[in-house]
Every structure is written in structure tokens, then in C-alpha cells.
Design a protein around this motif. Structure first.
Motif, PDB file in Angstrom:
ATOM      1  N   THR F  47       9.147 -14.551 -22.693  1.00 27.17           N
ATOM      2  CA  THR F  47       9.113 -16.016 -22.852  1.00 27.17           C
ATOM      3  C   THR F  47       7.688 -16.532 -22.738  1.00 27.17           C
ATOM      4  O   THR F  47       6.729 -15.770 -22.941  1.00 27.17           O
ATOM      5  CB  THR F  47      10.058 -16.715 -21.864  1.00 27.17           C
ATOM      6  N   PHE F  48       7.475 -17.822 -22.300  1.00 24.36           N
ATOM      7  CA  PHE F  48       6.297 -18.562 -22.714  1.00 24.36           C
ATOM      8  C   PHE F  48       5.267 -18.826 -21.620  1.00 24.36           C
ATOM      9  O   PHE F  48       4.119 -18.424 -21.726  1.00 24.36           O
ATOM     10  CB  PHE F  48       6.751 -19.852 -23.381  1.00 24.36           C
ATOM     11  N   VAL F  49       5.667 -19.551 -20.573  1.00 23.89           N
ATOM     12  CA  VAL F  49       4.717 -19.823 -19.504  1.00 23.89           C
ATOM     13  C   VAL F  49       4.423 -18.547 -18.711  1.00 23.89           C
ATOM     14  O   VAL F  49       3.294 -18.273 -18.330  1.00 23.89           O
ATOM     15  CB  VAL F  49       5.248 -20.911 -18.543  1.00 23.89           C
ATOM     16  N   PRO F  51       3.997 -15.350 -19.305  1.00 24.08           N
ATOM     17  CA  PRO F  51       2.904 -14.408 -19.574  1.00 24.08           C
ATOM     18  C   PRO F  51       1.531 -14.968 -19.197  1.00 24.08           C
ATOM     19  O   PRO F  51       0.662 -14.213 -18.747  1.00 24.08           O
ATOM     20  CB  PRO F  51       3.005 -14.138 -21.069  1.00 24.08           C
ATOM     21  N   THR F  52       1.320 -16.273 -19.332  1.00 28.11           N
ATOM     22  CA  THR F  52       0.010 -16.812 -18.931  1.00 28.11           C
ATOM     23  C   THR F  52      -0.167 -16.705 -17.426  1.00 28.11           C
ATOM     24  O   THR F  52      -1.236 -16.375 -16.930  1.00 28.11           O
ATOM     25  CB  THR F  52      -0.170 -18.281 -19.382  1.00 28.11           C
ATOM     26  N   GLU F  53       0.910 -16.946 -16.687  1.00 26.49           N
ATOM     27  CA  GLU F  53       0.838 -16.822 -15.236  1.00 26.49           C
ATOM     28  C   GLU F  53       0.629 -15.371 -14.825  1.00 26.49           C
ATOM     29  O   GLU F  53      -0.132 -15.075 -13.897  1.00 26.49           O
ATOM     30  CB  GLU F  53       2.138 -17.348 -14.605  1.00 26.49           C
ATOM     31  N   ASP F  56      -2.869 -14.372 -15.525  1.00 23.91           N
ATOM     32  CA  ASP F  56      -3.728 -14.997 -14.514  1.00 23.91           C
ATOM     33  C   ASP F  56      -3.700 -14.162 -13.229  1.00 23.91           C
ATOM     34  O   ASP F  56      -4.729 -13.893 -12.610  1.00 23.91           O
ATOM     35  CB  ASP F  56      -3.206 -16.421 -14.254  1.00 23.91           C
ATOM     36  N   LYS F  91      -1.092  -9.856 -23.338  1.00 23.57           N
ATOM     37  CA  LYS F  91      -1.313 -10.445 -22.016  1.00 23.57           C
ATOM     38  C   LYS F  91      -0.638  -9.585 -20.934  1.00 23.57           C
ATOM     39  O   LYS F  91      -1.230  -9.274 -19.895  1.00 23.57           O
ATOM     40  CB  LYS F  91      -0.733 -11.865 -21.952  1.00 23.57           C
ATOM     41  N   GLY F 145       2.706 -24.338 -14.834  1.00 25.32           N
ATOM     42  CA  GLY F 145       2.094 -23.041 -14.532  1.00 25.32           C
ATOM     43  C   GLY F 145       1.460 -23.006 -13.148  1.00 25.32           C
ATOM     44  O   GLY F 145       0.979 -24.008 -12.634  1.00 25.32           O
ATOM     45  N   ARG F 146       1.469 -21.828 -12.517  1.00 26.75           N
ATOM     46  CA  ARG F 146       0.846 -21.655 -11.207  1.00 26.75           C
ATOM     47  C   ARG F 146      -0.647 -21.321 -11.348  1.00 26.75           C
ATOM     48  O   ARG F 146      -1.174 -21.252 -12.446  1.00 26.75           O
ATOM     49  CB  ARG F 146       1.587 -20.545 -10.432  1.00 26.75           C
ATOM     50  N   ASN F 147      -1.299 -21.092 -10.190  1.00 24.91           N
ATOM     51  CA  ASN F 147      -2.754 -20.929 -10.173  1.00 24.91           C
ATOM     52  C   ASN F 147      -3.096 -19.788  -9.219  1.00 24.91           C
ATOM     53  O   ASN F 147      -3.026 -19.942  -8.002  1.00 24.91           O
ATOM     54  CB  ASN F 147      -3.362 -22.270  -9.699  1.00 24.91           C
TER      55      ASN F 147
END
Lengths: 190, 190, 190, 190, 190, 190, 190, 190, 190, 190
Positions: F47-49, F51-53, F56, F91, F145-147
Motif C-alpha cells: 500500500t501507500f503511506v 512504504p514511505t514510513e 524513513d 523503497k 505519516g510518522r517521523n
């Protein structure tokens, strides 16, 4: 209730010696066993039918003592109240047996004679044998006085039956009357 | 039990007219209400104390009828058995009141006098007023006979109290004796 | 208990007019509402600390009546017993407020002051406002006497607070002393 | 509550030495037993009636210490808050007894004085004897201040009764006054 | 908790205007709905990490107000205590948002952050959207300070997603960064 | 959840070595204890968010390993699915930490983050100390998204507090910043 | 299960058109009724026996469509995972029927084929008639492949029996073989 | 059912030697363990589809015995009825395996195939391995005949998998076909 | 059971016309009411005592039909089995009454004659009157044959009593013998 | 009931020697075991059908004693009543077996024959073998007399089966008739 054993209780009692004199003693179910006993419940100190009944009983007390019977009067008043009543009422002043304070309702509940919602005991009499077993009971409604002479008659019959196994006392039996010895041959013959 | 209303029941009874003669009738709690009544329980037909007590009661039956009181004897025998006993026992033959068959134990249970594990009723008497409310009760153990004369005395007292609100009968009260009218001024004075 | 409403009760009371004179009246929670009231529990009639406390209270009765406060003393004795005590005790004879008979334990249970297993009430005082809400309570153990003067002081403070919303009475406040008006500016400033 | 033992608790307290100075200490029910103790509940730090009552009590603290009595003030604030209040309020700064933080409501619940739905304690005082048994209690509603002098009087009476078994203190008893020795002969005579 | 609606509550709050100045106001869950809100729980007034976190948050308050977000700080202290703290602490004096008194533990329980057996709240932050639905939550253990800047970043992302249905914000998203529009073609492609 | 120990679990995980390469290993709660750990939940593979998290986080993995922290990503997909995703997504291919398969929902339920009725986990992060106790948690709603940088900051603070008992980290604390040592003298002074 | 109706469900499915192409659709039990259907459960995407079975079934899909039968493959993976698998596997790419995502375990539980403690479905096939009633079921253990040709034979028999009431198909029946018409005369004759 | 062990049972069976000849034997779950077994349920003796299926199975009995597989047919008829059917039906006369009488419904209930409210078993087949664990099951509705050849194929695959740990049989596998050895490298590659 | 009404049932039965000929019919409790009926239970078709009993009953069937009595034989075999038995047994071939299949155990359970743990009925006979009320019952253990002649005698007596209210049949009563009319005069006279 | 063991009981019985003569004995279940026994229940003494049945049985008593069978008649009347009936009825006077008094309903309840709501037993016969196991039972409704000759026939069959394991008695079997030895070859041949 007949044939049931009395249940445990602990009560403070006023045991009179003379009018308004005497001592405060503790009475328990343990004290009752070993002798015949009468529990004589009544609604309240300082009221109306009760003193005539208690006087009637007080007059039979010597007879009952002679038969080996102890008497305990019981109401939901305290032993303090019993003492005060004994001091101020001529009829009550005749009492020489222990007057039990049952303000905690234990004894009246044990014998099933607490009037629901009133906090007062029924006008009830129980005869208890030396094993602590109830042999005779009687209750009358408010306003109907009991009869200590009839009570003595019934205790004598109960004592006779206990002393003479195999004998039974017919209706209205008085000391000295004939008794019956049940047997198969008597079945249907009386 | 005192002050409680009788509970519903339906029973077959033998209502004698002459020795071993009479009819089988159904008696219910509805028949009881409206008049004073005595329920006279005993353990078993063809036994020993019971017939002397029943005879004693039979002899007071006319007096009691005159006072407006019906009498019901009750045991856990059937009405068939009652009829057979009435036919064969001279004492029982004197009975003219209905003899209720309670082989289903309903009535003995209603009045709390079924002996646990025996299937027999206690030797118990209950006086019921015209509202179906129990006013007097008495139970004696096996072998101790009752006294129908004392029963009559107590019913008279109960009838007097009902007829004269505000009056109470002292101990040993007999018809014609003085009664008491409770009042604040009498508190602690008797 | 503070802030709770009193619960329903019905009691027979002795309301004295002169020593041993007076009348029997019924008192209910409904009679209490609409005025300030003090419920003054004590263990038993005819005992020791109680009469000194009741006498102390009796001496403040006129003051309290003047403040619109009715007083009810309560023990688990009957109203018959209260009447008898009033008649025979000099200290108690000073009482003019109703003495409630709580032999059924309803009122003592309502206020949570029945001593478990004793059938007697605690030595407890409750101040009830005209809405039937308890405002002040105090209990001391057996043998420690209360102080009717301090009771009057606290009732005055409670009456002041009720009459002056937004004002509170500091410690040891006596009638006429300054009171406080809480405000955000006073937070942490006292 | 009277006659009940205190229940277990663990609390953080601020024990002051000088204004806003002192230490944080842990106080438990174990620390309480062995000496007389006063638990002095109040609703909240930084409010209105409370500081006058606490000041009143602080002024009796030396007297109470001299009588062997420890004092614990309790609110549902934290010990941090107590420390801050002690530092900023002149009245509170007089306190030298431990101020217990009961933000978990354990102690207020143990003594039955948590106001339902508010998270604040009643304005309640309890006197506990060296066996951990509650002897005296008092609660006043919001806005009615207590009186530390009367508290001292009652503790003295309770200490006297404990030290002199068989003696009781009459109403308004002050140190040095006569006491009473209950006996059967005194029944109904006071 | 995420996706759940906040539960009902009623609380007294101190809403400051200047150091130690302001007013006491009632805040309910009804006041919260309709705007974005932050619930910022901390253990206790007058303690150590909390004031640095509250100061950090106070410094973002204008920014958050500009984003349409109200802030509520919550501890189990009273509003009286909040007011006193605001008056005496320089850091806390910067606060201009309502400080809720939760001494009854309702709000901390509603959000599931009451520390069992301590009566204190966790160091927990909740972001609630205008429908009263929790969108972001964060809890740190005792001694670990939070970060108001990161909180602002997350609220901006949550507001963006609400305002732009069909868009999602990747990790570390800051206002102005690209977002993603999920679609079948993107499955497994990121 | 803060302060609670993690519960038992057994999971199959894909532990990557290179893109789509690696091994299947079993991971249990026993493997977690003894080191710091991050549990990083996300809704679904492919899914979407997410993989960016995850990317990160992958970029912080060396830093975290250097701090002694293991990372576990968790979704309700199988380890087969994780392996396939790792192989096909650029990613995700950066991930070197174990990817746990929780298709039986045990782990998501243990941490209380299974979305009811969806079979997917929340976007939730948990920091667990070497005793298996949760120290920090964070959840964001779908689309936010988290950090990972902020996560590192918080773990450093938690590690500092564990290593330096008696010290606490103020808001926004970064490695090297001052910390605070709580003491009675600091109460109300910050 | 045979003779039971299917239970309600809602699922997201990937319905392929070409390799890795297609659309996400919602499928419910309502979509199933009205036509014959096959539910084809398997443990997990990206594994080993499953793709050979799914390919075998995909090759019979035109035949089955021609017979009016829809096919639904089901695993506890998401529809995202199904899409990714379809894109990357040659065998799976042949599938044209909807692939249902059952990550919430509803459908596997409905059909009683969720492996306890694993979160994976059995290798199970169910044939459902147009009334939603299960007519044929088959389950094989891990590692034993199914046979789509035999499945087609059984569906034809079931369709024949539905179309020809009163006829039954003997063992190994193939389309065109004789059937039997049960009658009393045949009892015990076959 | 797959993966579950068979439950205890005791049954009387007819074990034929020639048409209508043979013996009555007791069969228990203990007899089943240690060898592969087929439980072949059918609704009733003397009916229609059943004999064709039983004949089909009888013709595979030598093959199955050669593979080490025992066969048990089961219906809710008695062993007396089985014997009578074997004597009068040509098809049934071919049977040489034990025919279990399950008139008490124990076995059909154990395998979950008793038709509710009918007292008849489903048309169900179970393959049980030497550990008593069910490996394959199949049920068809009334009127749809089974296929013993496909049953033999599936048992061969199950025996191959048991004999060759780490190998799995693809769809439609026949003895001699290739099998697969699952490995991480094969994930998503089939 | 005597005096109880039969409970609802639905059964398939074989109703013979000639040896092995006849029809399958449904019989319910509704069919039974309105006529006298015999339920004749036996353990199993194709066994030993049963056929002699069924033959004995078959020989009385014309007599019973003439008396308006229907006969139902019942075992836990199916109607298919009954048909097969009728075809192959000379004794059973004489039966012309419906043979009920009770393989679901409903009827045997209704009459309380299912042998626990065996799935077979007792050797039990019930006579049911036209109101569906059981009038006579008899059970013999395994191996003890019944007697249809005695059954006929008892049914005649039961029919006589129903037809002649107020009459009863003495022991061994045969049609034409004297009967008795119970009356009070007969009590104790027989 | 068939195949069940008799339950414990203790009863008083009248055991006659001559008309109205005999003795009262206690009978328990322990006395019953070791010999064959008949329990012969009837509704009530002094009624109508019962005496003819009891006379019929009395006439078979010598035969039964010769077969080693004891007879116990049982009704809910007392043993006193049984004695009285024996004395007055010519038919009953023939009885020489113990007549059990079951006024406590224990035995009738044990055998399940107490008529609900009537307190009378059914007209029921039970044959009990020397192990205390019920072998034959029979109940007829009110007014239908039993037949002692048929009872003797059934006991003889039961004794034969017990003495000759492996033999069974066909319908209407009389002493000396052929019996059957069940075997597989006889299945379906009778």
C-alpha cells in the motif's frame, strides 16, 4: 419446630432476687441443655397482657423448679429495661426466673417468632427437653392470654413419655391418669 | 405462622353421619373462610394417642359449632382410610366433623407441620379466624395428648378480642372474666 | 452520610408533657422535613452516659426550638420503655422532645449506626436541614459524652450558610463572627 | 465506623519544618498504630474554610503532641501541592504535622468520606486509638468550620475511658470533672 | 483509541489571562466538538518535566490557535491548584489555554491514561478532530519530554488529509511537501 | 500501555539481506527482551503511506542499531507476502530489519492496535526497553505519516533516563542538552 | 456443512483483466446467490501448492462459466497482496475470477476452515447452488493438491440432480451416463 | 476437521467373507490407528446411490489393501441390517471390508456428519493417517455419487507427502509426477 | 407415563400389502389420535425374539382392527430396512400394520424407551386411547417375549372402562365378566 | 426403567400371619437383593380394583415363593392402615406377603410411579432380579385390572434367560416351550 434442636445464642439477662434487685448474668444455649426449659416470649416490657401471663407463670415457678424445669422469659427489650420493669411493677416483681434481653433479635429469630416489620416477639411458649429438643410449642395472637396450668400439664406429660419409653399419654392426661402402650394389637382398636 | 393467611388447598374428606356412614365431600380453603375454623392435625389413622384426642375434640364439637367454629381433622391418610377407621373404631365413630385426606401432603406443608422424611403430620392445632388468618397454634411432640377444653378457652378469648377491639384478655381468661383496655396510663402499671 | 437525604421510617414515640405524662404519637420522615432536625441516638434506656447527654440536650431544647430545630432522641427500646424511663428518672423527666422507639432497628440502620451483633445504636448525632439532607454528623465511642453547646454552634453555622449562599464559616465560628466569601482572588490567599 | 479498625494505606506526605521547607516522607497505617492519631480530612488545597480549620488545628498541635496524639491532614491533592501551599499561605505555614497526599483516593475511601462524583474528601475528623480503632468521628458539610478545642476535649475523654476501665464520662465532661462507674444499682437511677 | 469518539466529561478549569489571573470556567466534551483540539495530560502540578512541556506547548499556542486548534492541559489536580501554580511558576505563567482539573479521574479514565494505583495521569497527548474523533495519540514514560513542534507537524498532516479526501501524507511530511493519491496502479509501486 | 510488559508471541519473519533475498526466521517475545526494541505496525503490504514510513525507518536503522535498538515491522500479512514485497518495491528493498508476519493477529491484539472488523493493524509505534516494558507509544490515523527522526530523539531520552536514575529530560530534549534532577527544593520552582 | 446456507460476508477482491491489471471490487454473499459458485480456499499468496491448484482451476474457468458457475478464490491475504501476486506470477496471471481478500478471517470462519492458531485457511473447496446452499465440499491437508476436473464432474452431477428432481447419479457418474430413479421397488435391489 | 485426531468409538460390524457370510466383530478407534484408513459414510442400507458407491469402492479394495489402507463403511443401520443387505444385494455382496453399525450415532457425530433431525449420515469420505489424523475429507449432497479412483489418487498423494517430508504434490498429481520442495527462493516464483 | 399424552412425531413407515410389497407412508401423532392404538417397540430388524413377537401380534391384527385399534411397530431401523425384512422373513411377511422407521430416535425418546448408549429401543408396548393418552404400558428385558393375547385382554378392559364411566374391571377381567361400580358403601368391603 | 437398579429405601411393613394378625417389620432395598422380587403398587387401601388384584396375586404367592420370588405390595398408606385393611377385608386377609407403607412417597418416586398432584401410586408391577435390576414392568390405568398368571409366565421366562445365557424366549413362551439361541446364521432367518 417440634423435634428441632435449639440454636446457639448469647444473651444478657436480669436474674431477680428481690423487687428490682438481683444481678446481670449471661445466658447461652449451653446453659439450657441438661435440664428441661421453658422459653416464654412476649412482645414488650411495660405493656398489658404480658404482665398477667408472666405473673401466672411466676406463680407456677416453684412447681416447675420442683419438676426440674428452668424458665426463661424473653422480649426484645434490654436487660436494663427488664430490671427497671421488675422494680416498678408489682406483678413483675414476683418473677424469680432469668429475664433475657433479646434486643438483637437473635433468640426470637432462632425460634421463628419475630414479628416481621415490628421488632417484637410473638406471644409464644416453647418447652425444651434436656437434649435441647423442642417438645411442645404454642403461640397465641395479640390479646389472647396463655395458661400456665395447662403448660404444667403438658410438661408433665412430656416428662412422663421421656421417662417411660413405650408409653404415650392420651388427650387431657393428668399426672396419675392411665397411659397407653402402643402395640400392633391396639392398631385400630382405640 | 400467627397472623399469616391460610394457603389454597383442595382435599377429599369423609364427612360422617353415623358410624362408618356419611359421604365423600371436597373441601377447599374457600370453604374455610367466613367462619372460625380449627385444623386438627394428627400423624396417622389407626394409631394410639390420636383417637383419644379426636374423641376429646368430638365431645366439644357441639360447643364449637355453637360458637360458630367448624372443625377439620387432617392426616396424610386417604379419605378411604378415614371412612374405614370411622367404621371400626368406637372413639372415632363419635366424630361428626369432616376428616380430610392429605395423602398428597399439601395441607400439612401449607401449615409447616409435615415431619421431614416421615410423610406424617405433627400433632398440631391451628385456630383460623373468619378472614382465614391463623390466631392460635399449638404443637406437641409424639405421645403428648392435647386438651380440647383449653382449646375452647383460647378460641373464646380470640373471639372476644375480635368482637371487642381495644380489649385484651389476661392470662387464664375465661368467658366472663375481666379484660383490659390498654392505654398510656396503664403502661408499666400492670 | 453528609449530603444524603434521610430515608423513610415510621416510628411510635413518647412525647412527654410532664414527668411520665404525655402521649404516644407516630413520627415519620415526612414529619421531619420542612424544619431543621436533630436525631440524637443513644444505646439504651436506663443506662449511664445517655441520661447526662439527654439532660444536656433537654436543657438546650428551648434554644433549639427558638432556632426552629426539632429534636428526636432514638434508641432501640420501645416507646413503652421510654415512657417508663421518663416516669422514673429525674434527668430524663426534663425531656420535652419526642422519644422514638426503634425496636425494629429501621432508623438506626437508615443512619448506619446500628452496632453489629448488639442490637443497640451508636452514640450518634445528625443534623438534618429542612430538605431532609444531613449537614452535620458526630459519633463518639461508648463512654465519651457529647456536648450540646457545640452542637448548637454547628447548627447555627449550618443555618447561616443556608441563609447566606456564597458565604462560608471559618473554624470555631460563633454567631456574629466574620465569615468568608470564596472567590478566585482568595485562592491560595488564606 | 466507630469501633472499626483503620484499613491499610501508603501515602506520600509533606512534613514541614519551616515555611515551604521540610521533607517528603512515606506514611502508612503501620506508622499510625501505637499512638493516638487524628485524621483531619478537607476538600482541597488553596481553598477557603480549610485553611482556617487547619490553622486552628495547628495551634492545638503542641497540646495534642503533649497528649501523645499525632495529627495527619488529608486531601486528594498531591504532596507536591501541599508543599506549594505551605510555602505560599501564611496560615498553612503554621502546620508542622504531616500533610498526606491522597490523589489516589485510597484513604478517603477507607474512611468512607470521598464525595461521590467529585474526587474530593468530606470535611471529616477521625480520632484513632493506639490499637488503630476509630473512637470518635465528626463530619460537617461544606462551609461549616470545625472546632479544635472541642476535638481536644473529646480525645481527653476517650483517653480517660481507655485509661480507666469501668469509668464513663458524662456529657460535656472536661478533664477533672466527675465520671461515672456503671453498676446494676445505677440502672434507671441517673 | 484511534478512530474512537471522546466520551462525555464535565470539568472545572482555570483559564488564565495574566500570571495568576483569569477565571474559573466549566469545560465539557460539548465544548470540544466543532474544532480541532489537543488534550495534553501530565502527572502533577508543581513537578519537573511537566512545566517544560507545558511551556513548550504554550509557545506553540498562537500557532495552534491560528490553525483552529484549542488546547486543554489535564492533570488530576484541582483547578484551585492550577491557579496557584500559574501564579507561582514563571514557565506555567506563559499558559493561556484552559487547565482542566480532573481530581475525579473521569477524563484520564476516558482516555485510558490513569496510572493504576497512583491517581496520576500518563504523559499523553491526543489530537481530536472537529467530530470528536481521536486522530493522533502519543504517550511517553516518566522522564521523557514531548516535542510540541512535532505535534504541530502531525496536526497539519491530519488537517490536510481531512481537507483533501483521497490524499495521504508520507513519512516526515511537512506543509507544502508532496502527498500521494492511492490507486490500484500504485499498489506495490511505492 | 506505558509501563506494561509485552505479551508472549511467536511469529514467522522475513529477515532481508539483499533485495528479495534473506531468510525466514522465527521471532518470539523472548528474542525481544535484553535489548531495546521498536515495534512498527502498519496496515498492509503493497500500500501507500507505509512504504514511505518504512523507508524513513530503514534509513535510521544503522543509527538505531548503533544505539542497541532492534526494529520489528509488523503487519497482518504473511512472511511470504513480506518477502514478495521486498523483492518488488525499491523503497521496501532498503529494509534490513525483520518483517514479522502477523496473519493470526496475535501481536496486533497484544499491543491493542488491531482495527476492529478490518483485520488490519493501526499505524502504531512502540518503544520497548530491555526489560520488555513499553516506554513510548504513538499512533496516527490513516494517511498521517510518522517521523523516524523524532522516534530516535525519544529513544535517546528514554535511554538517558534509564542510564541516569534521578535525572529527567525536559521537553524537546536532544542528546547533550541539560537534564533535570527532581528534588523537593525544585517543587513549584520550574 | 452440506445443506447449510452460506453466511453473510463483505470482502474486497481483486478482479483481474490482464496480468496485474484489473480492478478492486466489493463482493458480498448477496452477489453469490442466484448462480452456482465455487469457493476455493488456499493458505497463502506467494506459496507453493496453491498456484498449481489455482492454475488448474483457471484452466477450467471457461468451462465453469459456460456451466453458469462463478469462481471465488479466498485466502487471508489482502486484495493488495492478490494484485501483487497476479502481477508477478505467471501461473496466477492466468486467473480471471475474483480473488477475495479475507484478512479479517470472516469468510474462512463462516465456512469453518480457519486453521486454529495459524490465521490461514484450509485447502478447501465448496460448491454452492443458486439458493446459496452448499452441495459439495472437499478439504485436503497441506501438500495434497486438488483436481479441477473432478470438481467439474461433481458440479455437473449436482446440476443434473437439481434439474431432474427424482433422479440420482451413481458413483463416478459422467455427463450422459445413466441415472437412477429411486422407488420402493428398487429398495434392496441395487 | 483436517488435522484433527479421530475420537473414541466402539461399534459392532459385519465383516463379510462371502455373500451373506462372515462374522460379527467389534471395531474401535484403537483398531484404526497404526494403518491408513478410509471412513466411508452413506445414508442407509437398501437404498439407491449408496450401493453404486460401495460397489465402486469394493472394486478398489484390493488396490487400497495393497497400499496399506483399511476401509470402513458406516451407516446408522445395525450390523444385523448390514448382514441382511450383503446377503440380498449383488453389488453389496462384493464388499469384503467391515461394515460398521452406527445406530447409536456415535461415529457420525464424531466426524460431524449426522444430518440434523434425520438420523442418517451424510455421503462423506474421510482419509485417516496411521496417527489417527484426518488428512482428506469430502462430502457430496444427496444424489451426487463419489469417485473411488479420485480417492485413491488423493491417498497416494497424502502417503507420498508423509513419506517425503519437505515435498508437496501439485494439483492433479498422479503417482510418478514431479513434486515440489518449498523454499524461500520459490516464494512468488510458482 | 400412564395418563400422559403422546408427543409429536413424524416418521416414514413401510405399510405392507403383500410379502415385500406395499408403500412408504408418513405417519404422525396426528394420525394416531381419534382411534385406539398400540405402539409396539422392539430392538432391531433381522434379530431373534422380535419376529416371534411381531408374528404373534400380526395374528391378532384382525381382532384388534375389529376392536378399532391400529398397531404401529417401531424400531430404530429405517423404513427401507423394514421393507427388506418384510420381503425376506416369512414371519414378518405376515405383518399388515405400518412399520415405523425411527432411525432419528424421536419416537423411542418420546416414550422413554431408548436404551442409553445403544441406539436401540426397549421391548415395550403402549396402549393409547383415542385422546392420545397412554392407558397401558409394559416392558420386558432382552430375551423375554411378550403375549399378544394378554394385550388384547387389557385393551378390552380399557375400552370397557372408557365406555362405561363409573365401572372398573377387577383382576383377570375378561369380556363378559362382572365389573365393579365404586361407591362409598364398597369402601373396605372388597 | 428396564435394566436400572432399584434405589435405596426404608419402609415399615405389615407382614401378616393370619387375618389382622402378624407383625410390623422394616423392609429395605438390602432385603430385596439376592432373590427375585415383585413390587406390586396400587393406589389406596380400602378401594375397589386393588383388592381383586391383590387377591389374585395372593393366590399365586405359593407358586411364586416356590420359584424363589418374594412379593411386596406398596401403597402410600401407612402400615397401620394395611394392618387395619387386612383385618377387615376377606380378600386382603388372604395376603401373606409384606405390605409396605410408603406414606413418605419414597418408593413410588424411586420407581417413577407417583401420580403427580395426587399422592397415590400407579397400578404398576415391577419384576426385580437377584442383582436388584428391573427386568419386567407393567402399568395399567385406573380401572384396568392386572393378571397374576401372566406375571408368573413372564417371571419364568426371565428366570430361564438368566439361568441359560445365550438363550432367548419367543413370544408367549411357557415353561417347557422351545427357546432360541441367537447366531449370525439366524439373522434375518426368523
Amino acid at each position: 419446630m417440634i423435634g428441632k434442636e435449639i440454636q446457639p445464642f448469647v444473651a444478657q439477662a436480669f436474674k431477680p432476687t428481690a423487687q428490682g434487685k438481683g444481678e446481670f448474668v449471661e445466658v447461652t444455649d449451653g446453659d439450657v441443655r441438661g435440664n428441661w426449659a421453658v422459653f416464654f416470649f412476649y412482645p414488650a416490657d411495660f405493656t398489658f397482657v404480658c404482665p398477667t401471663e408472666l405473673e401466672d407463670l411466676a406463680e407456677q415457678y416453684d412447681t416447675l423448679k420442683g419438676m426440674g424445669v428452668e424458665v426463661y422469659s424473653v422480649s426484645t427489650d434490654t436487660h436494663f429495661s427488664h430490671k427497671a420493669w421488675h422494680e416498678t411493677s408489682e406483678k413483675i416483681a414476683k418473677i424469680k426466673f432469668p429475664m433475657l434481653g433479646d434486643q438483637n433479635h437473635t433468640i426470637a429469630n432462632n425460634f421463628g417468632v419475630l414479628r416481621e416489620g415490628q421488632g417484637l416477639a410473638d406471644r409464644a411458649t416453647f418447652v425444651v427437653d434436656p437434649d435441647g429438643v423442642i417438645q411442645v410449642m404454642e403461640i397465641t395472637s395479640e390479646g389472647v392470654g396463655r395458661n400456665a396450668t395447662e403448660l404444667v400439664r403438658k410438661i408433665k406429660a412430656a416428662q412422663y413419655v421421656r421417662a417411660n419409653p413405650g408409653q404415650v399419654c392420651p388427650a387431657k392426661w393428668e399426672e396419675g391418669d392411665d397411659t397407653l402402650a402402643p402395640s400392633l394389637d391396639l392398631v385400630g382398636k382405640i
